[in-house]
Write a protein that holds these residues in place. Structure first.
Motif, short mmCIF file in Angstrom:
data_model
loop_
_atom_site.label_atom_id
_atom_site.label_comp_id
_atom_site.label_asym_id
_atom_site.label_seq_id
_atom_site.Cartn_x
_atom_site.Cartn_y
_atom_site.Cartn_z
N GLU A 13 -57.45 -33.30 -78.27
CA GLU A 13 -56.18 -32.95 -78.92
C GLU A 13 -56.42 -32.23 -80.25
O GLU A 13 -55.70 -31.28 -80.58
N VAL A 16 -57.46 -28.64 -79.29
CA VAL A 16 -56.29 -27.85 -78.88
C VAL A 16 -55.47 -27.45 -80.11
O VAL A 16 -55.02 -26.31 -80.21
N LYS A 17 -55.31 -28.36 -81.03
CA LYS A 17 -54.57 -28.06 -82.27
C LYS A 17 -55.28 -26.96 -83.06
O LYS A 17 -54.64 -26.03 -83.56
N THR A 20 -54.91 -23.61 -81.27
CA THR A 20 -53.55 -23.12 -81.46
C THR A 20 -53.41 -22.47 -82.84
O THR A 20 -52.84 -21.38 -82.96
N SER A 59 -53.03 -31.05 -72.30
CA SER A 59 -52.85 -30.90 -73.75
C SER A 59 -52.52 -29.46 -74.11
O SER A 59 -51.65 -29.20 -74.95
N LYS A 62 -48.93 -28.71 -72.89
CA LYS A 62 -47.94 -29.37 -73.75
C LYS A 62 -47.83 -28.65 -75.10
O LYS A 62 -46.73 -28.39 -75.58
N ALA A 63 -48.96 -28.33 -75.71
CA ALA A 63 -48.96 -27.68 -77.02
C ALA A 63 -48.40 -26.26 -76.96
O ALA A 63 -47.83 -25.77 -77.93
N TRP A 64 -48.57 -25.62 -75.82
CA TRP A 64 -48.17 -24.22 -75.69
C TRP A 64 -46.87 -24.05 -74.91
O TRP A 64 -46.58 -22.99 -74.39
#
Length: 100
Positions: A13, A16-17, A20, A59, A62-64
């Motif tokens: 996570e 991924v953050k 991003t 992940s 969800k984030a994107w």
């Protein structure tokens, strides 16, 4: 550069953050993420699965899910390119191309 960042959910996570944030900063960028699916038998699934790999994909999705990230592309790359280094290429190697 990062290594072994998808084999722990908290690290995944955070990775991924970070991806991003990097891709959100102009100019547009392309990131290649190479990883190995690591399969384990789980009681929950009663099957051999790659839960860390699946967590990475979920992940990212969800984030994107919202703009501008929802406009980015994520595509798996073919692995039929020449091999120039001496190593055993695992059949579980996956390379994702992420583009903002």
């Amino acid at each position: 550069l990062a290594a072994d960042v998808i084999y722990d959910n908290d690290l995944t996570e955070a990775f991924v953050k970070t991806l991003t944030k990097i891709l959100s900063t102009p100019p547009k960028k392309t990131v290649l993420v190479a990883l190995e699916k690591r399969f384990v038998f789980t009681i929950e699934d009663l099957d051999v699965v790659a839960p860390c790999y699946e967590h990475f994909l979920s992940s990212i999705k969800k984030a994107w899910a919202r703009p501008p990230m929802s406009l980015w592309t994520m595509e798996p790359l073919e692995l039929d390119f020449p091999q120039y280094f001496q190593y055993d290429r695992t059949k579980h190697l996956v390379i994702w191309k992420l583009t903002s």
